[in-house]
Write an enzyme that holds these catalytic residues in place. Structure first.
Site, PDB file in Angstrom:
ATOM      1  N   LYS A  13      11.355 -43.738  23.006  1.00 25.59           N
ATOM      2  CA  LYS A  13      12.096 -42.751  22.209  1.00 25.59           C
ATOM      3  C   LYS A  13      13.292 -43.389  21.510  1.00 25.59           C
ATOM      4  O   LYS A  13      13.537 -43.134  20.325  1.00 25.59           O
ATOM      5  CB  LYS A  13      12.578 -41.604  23.110  1.00 25.59           C
ATOM      6  CG  LYS A  13      11.459 -40.841  23.807  1.00 25.59           C
ATOM      7  CD  LYS A  13      11.977 -39.649  24.598  1.00 25.59           C
ATOM      8  CE  LYS A  13      12.865 -40.057  25.756  1.00 25.59           C
ATOM      9  NZ  LYS A  13      12.158 -40.867  26.782  1.00 25.59           N
ATOM     10  N   ARG A  92      16.390 -31.563  28.742  1.00 26.01           N
ATOM     11  CA  ARG A  92      15.562 -32.071  29.831  1.00 26.01           C
ATOM     12  C   ARG A  92      14.940 -30.947  30.654  1.00 26.01           C
ATOM     13  O   ARG A  92      14.015 -31.193  31.422  1.00 26.01           O
ATOM     14  CB  ARG A  92      16.390 -32.965  30.764  1.00 26.01           C
ATOM     15  CG  ARG A  92      16.890 -34.257  30.138  1.00 26.01           C
ATOM     16  CD  ARG A  92      17.697 -35.055  31.135  1.00 26.01           C
ATOM     17  NE  ARG A  92      18.269 -36.249  30.552  1.00 26.01           N
ATOM     18  CZ  ARG A  92      17.672 -37.439  30.526  1.00 26.01           C
ATOM     19  NH1 ARG A  92      16.476 -37.569  31.060  1.00 26.01           N
ATOM     20  NH2 ARG A  92      18.269 -38.478  29.980  1.00 26.01           N
ATOM     21  N   ARG A 131       9.545 -55.465  30.209  1.00 26.65           N
ATOM     22  CA  ARG A 131      10.491 -55.243  29.119  1.00 26.65           C
ATOM     23  C   ARG A 131      11.804 -55.988  29.340  1.00 26.65           C
ATOM     24  O   ARG A 131      12.294 -56.103  30.462  1.00 26.65           O
ATOM     25  CB  ARG A 131      10.778 -53.736  29.000  1.00 26.65           C
ATOM     26  CG  ARG A 131      11.702 -53.346  27.868  1.00 26.65           C
ATOM     27  CD  ARG A 131      11.755 -51.844  27.700  1.00 26.65           C
ATOM     28  NE  ARG A 131      12.386 -51.158  28.829  1.00 26.65           N
ATOM     29  CZ  ARG A 131      12.607 -49.843  28.868  1.00 26.65           C
ATOM     30  NH1 ARG A 131      12.212 -49.081  27.853  1.00 26.65           N
ATOM     31  NH2 ARG A 131      13.188 -49.295  29.921  1.00 26.65           N
ATOM     32  N   ARG A 166      16.610 -54.412  32.729  1.00 21.27           N
ATOM     33  CA  ARG A 166      17.336 -53.370  33.449  1.00 21.27           C
ATOM     34  C   ARG A 166      16.990 -53.418  34.922  1.00 21.27           C
ATOM     35  O   ARG A 166      15.836 -53.668  35.293  1.00 21.27           O
ATOM     36  CB  ARG A 166      16.976 -51.988  32.894  1.00 21.27           C
ATOM     37  CG  ARG A 166      17.688 -51.640  31.624  1.00 21.27           C
ATOM     38  CD  ARG A 166      17.254 -50.312  31.058  1.00 21.27           C
ATOM     39  NE  ARG A 166      17.157 -49.242  32.046  1.00 21.27           N
ATOM     40  CZ  ARG A 166      17.014 -47.962  31.735  1.00 21.27           C
ATOM     41  NH1 ARG A 166      16.973 -47.601  30.462  1.00 21.27           N
ATOM     42  NH2 ARG A 166      16.917 -47.044  32.668  1.00 21.27           N
ATOM     43  N   ARG A 177      11.389 -42.248  38.470  1.00 18.91           N
ATOM     44  CA  ARG A 177      11.871 -41.626  37.229  1.00 18.91           C
ATOM     45  C   ARG A 177      10.774 -40.805  36.557  1.00 18.91           C
ATOM     46  O   ARG A 177      11.039 -39.728  35.997  1.00 18.91           O
ATOM     47  CB  ARG A 177      12.386 -42.709  36.278  1.00 18.91           C
ATOM     48  CG  ARG A 177      13.712 -43.333  36.754  1.00 18.91           C
ATOM     49  CD  ARG A 177      13.908 -44.745  36.229  1.00 18.91           C
ATOM     50  NE  ARG A 177      13.930 -44.826  34.785  1.00 18.91           N
ATOM     51  CZ  ARG A 177      13.685 -45.948  34.101  1.00 18.91           C
ATOM     52  NH1 ARG A 177      13.406 -47.074  34.743  1.00 18.91           N
ATOM     53  NH2 ARG A 177      13.743 -45.945  32.790  1.00 18.91           N
TER      54      ARG A 177
END
Length: 219
Positions: A13, A92, A131, A166, A177
């Protein structure tokens, strides 16, 4: 044009929002960015945010809606961002969706599209655990599809940089998550579908193909 980008963590996103900002002159309203900016702004709303965050408490929906209101009203006065807004990371929950809808109606602002970035969980886990990002500009790389440059020079900012991962880009954290997303946020897909606002795109296609699908959805 005002849009919402929906999708689980790691769906891309943020990447697609940045492209829309660059290509269409839209403004990305990321709740995380707004909270960080408000905390140091010195405004009354900023002081509320700082007090809540310093106390280790969760920022209420009322405060987030207040920040969004401030941004929309300020932009209307200053006459900027004619391309519209991208709501990234908000809403959310169904309660937040209702609150955002009421705010937009009050300010006579439309919600033109809700773009759902569909993904396969297993493929997403594989992609996210590979990533990394440029520590200088935040450009995203992936070991499988867009490996960090061997010479250490970011292809986006042109600077020699460290490419970092991360701490929560690991399988266990990502699955946690994803579960939270499906519990809290996935009901929004049916909510906006029923309103006729929802368009779905393949979030696991190449970045260019995803951008093309979103462009088609917004035309």
């Amino acid at each position: 044009m005002n849009i919402i980008l929906l999708g689980p963590p790691g769906a891309g996103k943020g990447t697609q929002a940045r492209r829309l900002v660059d290509e269409r002159g839209m403004m990305q309203l990321s709740t995380g960015d707004m909270l960080r900016a408000a905390r140091t702004s010195g405004t009354e709303m900023g002081k509320k945010v700082a007090a809540v965050m310093d106390a280790g408490q969760l920022v209420t929906d009322e405060i987030v809606i207040g920040l969004i209101r401030e941004q929309l009203e300020t932009d209307a006065v200053e006459g900027g961002h004619e391309g519209g807004f991208i709501f990234d990371g908000f809403p959310r929950t169904l309660a937040q969706a209702d609150a955002l809808g009421a705010l937009l109606k009050e300010l006579d602002q439309p919600l033109d599209r809700v773009v759902e970035m569909q993904v396969d969980d297993e493929a997403l886990v594989d992609r996210i655990t590979a990533r990394s990002t440029c520590a200088n500009c935040g450009e995203v790389y992936n070991d499988h599809t867009k490996a960090p440059p061997a010479d250490g020079v970011c292809t986006n900012c042109g600077e020699k940089a460290e490419f970092t991962r991360r701490a929560d880009d690991n399988e266990d954290s990502l699955r946690t998550r994803l579960l939270a997303y499906y519990k809290q946020t996935s009901p929004l897909i049916g909510y906006y579908y029923a309103k006729g606002d929802l368009v779905s795109v393949d979030g696991l296609a190449s970045m260019d193909d995803v951008a093309g699908s979103i462009k088609d959805a917004l035309s």
